[in-house]
Write a protein that holds these residues in place. Structure first.
Motif, PDB file in Angstrom:
ATOM      1  N   GLN A  39       0.840  -1.206   0.000  1.00  0.00           N
ATOM      2  CA  GLN A  39       0.000   0.000   0.000  1.00  0.00           C
ATOM      3  C   GLN A  39       0.870   1.249   0.000  1.00  0.00           C
ATOM      4  O   GLN A  39       2.018   1.199   0.420  1.00  0.00           O
ATOM      5  N   PRO A  40       0.316   2.352  -0.472  1.00  0.00           N
ATOM      6  CA  PRO A  40       1.037   3.628  -0.385  1.00  0.00           C
ATOM      7  C   PRO A  40       1.227   3.995   1.085  1.00  0.00           C
ATOM      8  O   PRO A  40       0.398   3.660   1.931  1.00  0.00           O
ATOM      9  N   ARG A  41       2.332   4.669   1.362  1.00  0.00           N
ATOM     10  CA  ARG A  41       2.618   5.028   2.746  1.00  0.00           C
ATOM     11  C   ARG A  41       3.188   6.445   2.834  1.00  0.00           C
ATOM     12  O   ARG A  41       3.889   6.891   1.947  1.00  0.00           O
ATOM     13  N   ARG A  42       2.886   7.084   3.950  1.00  0.00           N
ATOM     14  CA  ARG A  42       3.490   8.377   4.249  1.00  0.00           C
ATOM     15  C   ARG A  42       4.912   8.145   4.754  1.00  0.00           C
ATOM     16  O   ARG A  42       5.289   7.037   5.125  1.00  0.00           O
ATOM     17  N   PHE A  43       5.687   9.207   4.774  1.00  0.00           N
ATOM     18  CA  PHE A  43       7.096   9.131   5.160  1.00  0.00           C
ATOM     19  C   PHE A  43       7.270   8.512   6.551  1.00  0.00           C
ATOM     20  O   PHE A  43       8.052   7.576   6.735  1.00  0.00           O
ATOM     21  N   GLY A  44       6.545   9.036   7.544  1.00  0.00           N
ATOM     22  CA  GLY A  44       6.685   8.563   8.920  1.00  0.00           C
ATOM     23  C   GLY A  44       6.319   7.098   9.075  1.00  0.00           C
ATOM     24  O   GLY A  44       6.961   6.360   9.822  1.00  0.00           O
ATOM     25  N   GLU A  45       5.275   6.689   8.379  1.00  0.00           N
ATOM     26  CA  GLU A  45       4.848   5.287   8.432  1.00  0.00           C
ATOM     27  C   GLU A  45       5.925   4.381   7.840  1.00  0.00           C
ATOM     28  O   GLU A  45       6.232   3.317   8.377  1.00  0.00           O
ATOM     29  N   THR A  46       6.517   4.822   6.738  1.00  0.00           N
ATOM     30  CA  THR A  46       7.595   4.060   6.109  1.00  0.00           C
ATOM     31  C   THR A  46       8.783   3.970   7.059  1.00  0.00           C
ATOM     32  O   THR A  46       9.374   2.899   7.232  1.00  0.00           O
ATOM     33  N   LYS A  47       9.121   5.066   7.701  1.00  0.00           N
ATOM     34  CA  LYS A  47      10.247   5.075   8.639  1.00  0.00           C
ATOM     35  C   LYS A  47      10.008   4.115   9.796  1.00  0.00           C
ATOM     36  O   LYS A  47      10.923   3.412  10.229  1.00  0.00           O
ATOM     37  N   ARG A  48       8.788   4.052  10.309  1.00  0.00           N
ATOM     38  CA  ARG A  48       8.482   3.141  11.425  1.00  0.00           C
ATOM     39  C   ARG A  48       8.656   1.676  11.028  1.00  0.00           C
ATOM     40  O   ARG A  48       8.982   0.836  11.865  1.00  0.00           O
ATOM     41  N   LEU A  49       8.444   1.365   9.766  1.00  0.00           N
ATOM     42  CA  LEU A  49       8.611  -0.016   9.290  1.00  0.00           C
ATOM     43  C   LEU A  49      10.077  -0.405   9.121  1.00  0.00           C
ATOM     44  O   LEU A  49      10.392  -1.574   8.937  1.00  0.00           O
ATOM     45  N   LEU A  50      10.963   0.587   9.178  1.00  0.00           N
ATOM     46  CA  LEU A  50      12.390   0.349   8.934  1.00  0.00           C
ATOM     47  C   LEU A  50      13.224   0.827  10.117  1.00  0.00           C
ATOM     48  O   LEU A  50      13.914   1.842  10.045  1.00  0.00           O
ATOM     49  N   PRO A  51      13.181   0.096  11.232  1.00  0.00           N
ATOM     50  CA  PRO A  51      13.950   0.518  12.404  1.00  0.00           C
ATOM     51  C   PRO A  51      15.433   0.662  12.060  1.00  0.00           C
ATOM     52  O   PRO A  51      16.007  -0.183  11.381  1.00  0.00           O
ATOM     53  N   GLY A  52      16.010   1.760  12.492  1.00  0.00           N
ATOM     54  CA  GLY A  52      17.429   1.983  12.268  1.00  0.00           C
ATOM     55  C   GLY A  52      17.752   2.943  11.142  1.00  0.00           C
ATOM     56  O   GLY A  52      18.869   3.439  11.051  1.00  0.00           O
ATOM     57  N   ILE A  53      16.788   3.223  10.271  1.00  0.00           N
ATOM     58  CA  ILE A  53      17.057   4.159   9.170  1.00  0.00           C
ATOM     59  C   ILE A  53      16.853   5.586   9.673  1.00  0.00           C
ATOM     60  O   ILE A  53      15.918   5.863  10.423  1.00  0.00           O
ATOM     61  N   SER A  54      17.736   6.463   9.285  1.00  0.00           N
ATOM     62  CA  SER A  54      17.582   7.869   9.674  1.00  0.00           C
ATOM     63  C   SER A  54      16.644   8.571   8.687  1.00  0.00           C
ATOM     64  O   SER A  54      16.448   8.110   7.556  1.00  0.00           O
ATOM     65  N   GLU A  55      16.076   9.677   9.114  1.00  0.00           N
ATOM     66  CA  GLU A  55      15.198  10.448   8.226  1.00  0.00           C
ATOM     67  C   GLU A  55      15.964  10.923   6.999  1.00  0.00           C
ATOM     68  O   GLU A  55      15.433  10.901   5.883  1.00  0.00           O
ATOM     69  N   LYS A  56      17.197  11.351   7.198  1.00  0.00           N
ATOM     70  CA  LYS A  56      18.019  11.848   6.093  1.00  0.00           C
ATOM     71  C   LYS A  56      18.240  10.760   5.044  1.00  0.00           C
ATOM     72  O   LYS A  56      18.065  10.992   3.842  1.00  0.00           O
ATOM     73  N   VAL A  57      18.598   9.566   5.481  1.00  0.00           N
ATOM     74  CA  VAL A  57      18.860   8.471   4.550  1.00  0.00           C
ATOM     75  C   VAL A  57      17.566   8.036   3.859  1.00  0.00           C
ATOM     76  O   VAL A  57      17.544   7.800   2.647  1.00  0.00           O
ATOM     77  N   LEU A  58      16.466   7.936   4.611  1.00  0.00           N
ATOM     78  CA  LEU A  58      15.196   7.552   4.006  1.00  0.00           C
ATOM     79  C   LEU A  58      14.798   8.547   2.921  1.00  0.00           C
ATOM     80  O   LEU A  58      14.415   8.162   1.819  1.00  0.00           O
ATOM     81  N   ALA A  59      14.907   9.830   3.212  1.00  0.00           N
ATOM     82  CA  ALA A  59      14.552  10.857   2.224  1.00  0.00           C
ATOM     83  C   ALA A  59      15.442  10.742   0.985  1.00  0.00           C
ATOM     84  O   ALA A  59      14.953  10.820  -0.150  1.00  0.00           O
ATOM     85  N   GLN A  60      16.731  10.548   1.194  1.00  0.00           N
ATOM     86  CA  GLN A  60      17.669  10.431   0.074  1.00  0.00           C
ATOM     87  C   GLN A  60      17.363   9.198  -0.777  1.00  0.00           C
ATOM     88  O   GLN A  60      17.310   9.274  -2.008  1.00  0.00           O
ATOM     89  N   GLN A  61      17.134   8.066  -0.127  1.00  0.00           N
ATOM     90  CA  GLN A  61      16.876   6.828  -0.860  1.00  0.00           C
ATOM     91  C   GLN A  61      15.533   6.904  -1.603  1.00  0.00           C
ATOM     92  O   GLN A  61      15.423   6.425  -2.727  1.00  0.00           O
ATOM     93  N   LEU A  62      14.521   7.514  -0.980  1.00  0.00           N
ATOM     94  CA  LEU A  62      13.237   7.689  -1.659  1.00  0.00           C
ATOM     95  C   LEU A  62      13.394   8.579  -2.899  1.00  0.00           C
ATOM     96  O   LEU A  62      12.816   8.292  -3.949  1.00  0.00           O
TER      97      LEU A  62
END
Length: 125
Positions: A39-62
């Motif tokens: 399903q589509p997900r918001r940024f925060g929801e995606t981050k919660r599914l990936l323990p250990g990823i930083s916001e900076k890295v998640l944003a960059q990878q997205l």
């Protein structure tokens, strides 16, 4: 003279696997694809599914996955701003191609006696 398609590292692709790895290269990209698989997900929801990823890295990878055409970013004009990420058709196809790799990893974990973090993760992978 025909133009060669170059990788992000500015070298020609050797084969199809090389082109695929160019898209999923990075510690988190495959897991981000997994997080968006159902399903589509918001940024925060995606981050919660990936323990250990930083916001900076998640944003960059997205951003990189979006540039590669496997993730779609939808911005809704509301206050506060709402941004939703989903897989494109290409992203869905890539996720399907990664399925056998995940199955191999599951067998490998079993062989090594490594338990899943939770039954929910096992069902989702």
């Amino acid at each position: 003279m025909s133009e060669q398609l170059l990788t992000k590292k500015n070298r020609p692709y050797v084969c199809g696997l090389d082109a695929a790895v160019d898209v999923i290269d990075g510690k988190w990209k495959v897991l981000i694809l997994w997080a968006l698989h159902d399903q589509p997900r918001r940024f925060g929801e995606t981050k919660r599914l990936l323990p250990g990823i930083s916001e900076k890295v998640l944003a960059q990878q997205l951003r990189e996955l979006e540039a590669d055409g496997v993730v779609h970013r939808e911005v809704y004009d509301e206050v506060p701003p709402k941004v939703v990420y989903s897989l494109t058709d290409s992203g869905l196809a890539l996720n399907a191609a990664l399925g056998p790799l995940g199955a191999w990893g599951t067998r490998r974990m079993t062989e090594l006696g490594i338990p899943y973090p939770s039954p929910a993760h096992q069902a989702a992978c």
